[in-house]
Design an enzyme around this catalytic site. Structure first.
Site, mmCIF file in Angstrom:
data_model
loop_
_atom_site.group_PDB
_atom_site.id
_atom_site.type_symbol
_atom_site.label_atom_id
_atom_site.label_comp_id
_atom_site.label_asym_id
_atom_site.label_seq_id
_atom_site.Cartn_x
_atom_site.Cartn_y
_atom_site.Cartn_z
ATOM 1 N N ASP A 48 0.864 -1.163 0.000
ATOM 2 C CA ASP A 48 0.000 0.000 0.000
ATOM 3 C C ASP A 48 0.921 1.240 0.000
ATOM 4 O O ASP A 48 2.119 1.117 0.291
ATOM 5 C CB ASP A 48 -0.836 -0.104 1.286
ATOM 6 C CG ASP A 48 -1.448 1.194 1.680
ATOM 7 O OD1 ASP A 48 -2.205 1.739 0.876
ATOM 8 O OD2 ASP A 48 -1.138 1.686 2.787
ATOM 9 N N ASP A 68 0.095 5.204 1.154
ATOM 10 C CA ASP A 68 0.002 6.085 2.328
ATOM 11 C C ASP A 68 0.037 5.283 3.624
ATOM 12 O O ASP A 68 -0.677 4.287 3.752
ATOM 13 C CB ASP A 68 -1.303 6.882 2.309
ATOM 14 C CG ASP A 68 -1.343 7.900 1.187
ATOM 15 O OD1 ASP A 68 -1.241 7.499 0.017
ATOM 16 O OD2 ASP A 68 -1.464 9.101 1.482
HETATM 17 P P1 IMP Z 1 -3.297 4.191 -0.059
HETATM 18 O O1 IMP Z 1 -3.087 4.235 1.418
HETATM 19 O O2 IMP Z 1 -2.017 4.118 -0.826
HETATM 20 O O3 IMP Z 1 -4.269 3.134 -0.482
HETATM 21 O O4 IMP Z 1 -3.885 5.636 -0.518
HETATM 22 C C1 IMP Z 1 -5.087 6.139 0.030
HETATM 23 C C2 IMP Z 1 -5.149 7.636 -0.144
HETATM 24 O O5 IMP Z 1 -4.969 8.032 -1.513
HETATM 25 C C3 IMP Z 1 -6.501 8.206 0.188
HETATM 26 O O6 IMP Z 1 -6.669 8.390 1.567
HETATM 27 C C4 IMP Z 1 -6.515 9.533 -0.570
HETATM 28 O O7 IMP Z 1 -5.935 10.538 0.241
HETATM 29 C C5 IMP Z 1 -5.609 9.286 -1.755
HETATM 30 N N1 IMP Z 1 -6.307 9.240 -3.037
HETATM 31 C C6 IMP Z 1 -6.014 9.980 -4.108
HETATM 32 N N2 IMP Z 1 -6.810 9.665 -5.150
HETATM 33 C C7 IMP Z 1 -7.632 8.712 -4.736
HETATM 34 C C8 IMP Z 1 -8.668 7.959 -5.380
HETATM 35 O O8 IMP Z 1 -8.989 8.126 -6.574
HETATM 36 N N3 IMP Z 1 -9.286 7.036 -4.634
HETATM 37 C C9 IMP Z 1 -8.932 6.791 -3.346
HETATM 38 N N4 IMP Z 1 -7.964 7.458 -2.713
HETATM 39 C C10 IMP Z 1 -7.318 8.419 -3.390
HETATM 40 MG MG MG Z 2 -2.678 3.198 3.398
#
Ligand code: IMP
Ligand code: MG
Length: 427
Positions: A155, A157
């Site tokens: 993942d 973030d």
């Molecule tokens: P992950 O933790 O890598 O899955 O990223 C999640 C974060 O990506 C979300 O909390 C958003 O801040 C950001 N984000 C940016 N674009 C999108 C989208 O199209 N769908 C969902 N999250 C997005």
């Molecule tokens: Mg995440």
């Protein structure tokens, strides 16, 4: 001090993992019986006398060995098509799903006890985080010792970088990811962040991409072993040293699975329309300082101004409301298009597809033979969102083994543990 409010809030089922809570409950019994808190007043110091520690260690180990046996029994049960009855573990923890590998919990406990001094504690019982980290250790022991790790997906973030930040060249995660590539492990970054251009992914991941481009010891074939799957399962990019921003978009027709190719654009629009209306209602009814963001494969709310914060309770309420409305809508009930509603910590998004599809596409992309797939027991997905409602990494559990981390620093520790185990296996 934990307030009563916080305690009751944490008791809500959507904020608890029943399997971890159940193990925590089992470990609480020897903690109460053997931790001997009065030893602190009897001049034994906080860490306590060795016999007490050893006794607690022995009891915790025994319990984890018993749980390990129950998981073995559960796996035998899940592999037996003719047996219509649930396993003992399923009866005790109804939310438990399938396991891709057995879990050496006793060995993993011993490893975490050396790091976290769980058996030495007199006032703090084995916690959620203790159990989560024991399960992670057991899982990476299993994927490296019972088989071979072929694919690691991450993942973005909170896992590779702090929430909303980017993977910088100074991040300690970068050399560890390069190390995995050097060992011929394939890597997929499976993130909800949904962008249509290479430039946006480059801005989030430049530390890794630049390091790969500049690496003299990674072979061209190893450099091919990184892909980005964005928007859960919507945009695929492959590393390409000659492409602008080091990433080449891969057209959907090259990677959509037959099921995904059947998702129809009208159904997608309809589902996003329902989600958008529900999100707008939440902005109004909860008076959220937020604005709506609609994309071609997602819709979400983000704080306004962008550096503002939405209350955690409002984010959770929104995600649960939107999830329910979608499930009950005709677009959701038809199940023609899967979706994923989740609380991103600062925002809420509804995406088309989810990480089980995203990881599965990567498993197929890197399969040795066309039409093949890297199997679940040879795949590890690392993420921070594993609660069953309102979290997006949770869905990856249906296609591979997983590790649940809470910060990029924990990802670094996990990758070090993994490297050690892979090194031991090779030697
Ligand atoms: P992950 O933790 O890598 O899955 O990223 C999640 C974060 O990506 C979300 O909390 C958003 O801040 C950001 N984000 C940016 N674009 C999108 C989208 O199209 N769908 C969902 N999250 C997005
Ligand atoms: Mg995440």
């Amino acid at each position: 001090m934990t307030t009563r409010y916080r305690v009751e809030y944490a008791l809500k089922t959507h904020r608890r993992d029943q399997f971890i809570e159940w193990i925590k409950g089992l470990l609480a019994v020897p903690f109460v019986l053997y931790s001997q808190p009065q030893g602190v007043f009897e001049g034994q110091g906080v860490i306590g006398c060795p016999q007490t520690r050893e006794e607690a260690h022995r009891r915790y180990s025994e319990i984890l060995r018993d749980v390990e046996g129950m998981i073995d029994d559960h796996i035998a049960n899940q592999n037996d098509d003719k047996n219509p009855f649930p396993s003992k573990l399923k009866l005790l923890v109804p939310s438990v799903g399938p396991f891709f590998t057995r879990l050496p919990l006793e060995a993993a406990f011993k490893c975490q006890d050396r790091k976290r001094y769980i058996s030495s504690r007199r006032f703090v019982s084995p916690s959620f985080n203790d159990v989560r980290l024991i399960l992670n250790s057991a899982q990476i022991m299993a994927v490296t010792t019972y088989g071979t790790l072929q694919l690691a997906t991450f993942d973005g973030d909170v896992t590779l970088y702090d929430d909303g930040q980017s993977l910088e060249s100074t991040s300690p995660v970068v050399p560890r990811l390069l190390d995995l590539l050097r060992k011929n492990v394939k890597i997929g970054i499976v993130t909800a962040a949904g962008y249509t251009t290479a430039e946006r992914y480059y801005s989030r991941l430049h530390g890794l991409l630049d390091a790969m481009a500049n690496s003299a010891d990674l072979t061209p074939a190893q450099k091919q072993n990184l892909v980005i799957m964005g928007g859960e399962a919507n945009y695929l990019f492959e590393f390409s040293p000659s492409a602008p921003h080091l990433l080449a978009p891969v057209p959907r027709e090259r990677w959509l699975t037959p099921e995904m190719a059947a998702w129809n654009e009208r159904d997608i629009e309809q589902l996003l329309d329902v989600a958008e209306a529900a999100l707008r209602d939440c902005i109004k009814s909860l008076n959220l300082p937020a604005e709506l963001m609609r994309k071609d494969r997602a819709v979400g709310i983000i704080p306004m101004p962008p550096d503002g914060r939405l209350p955690r309770e409002s984010l959770e309420e929104t995600v649960l409301v939107v999830q329910k409305i979608l499930e009950l809508s005709s677009a959701g009930r038809s199940r023609r298009v899967p979706f994923c509603a989740f609380n991103g910590g600062r925002d809420v998004f509804v995406d088309i597809g989810d990480k089980s599809w995203g990881v599965n596409v990567v498993q197929r992309w890197f399969a040795a033979a066309p039409g093949g797939v890297i199997r679940g027991e040879n795949t590890l997905h690392v993420g921070d969102q594993f609660l069953s409602a309102g979290a997006n990494d949770f869905r990856a559990r249906s296609v591979g083994t997983t590790a649940w981390i809470a910060s990029p620093a924990e990802t670094v520790e996990l990758l070090d543990e993994l490297a050690e185990l892979m090194g031991k296996k090779l030697s």
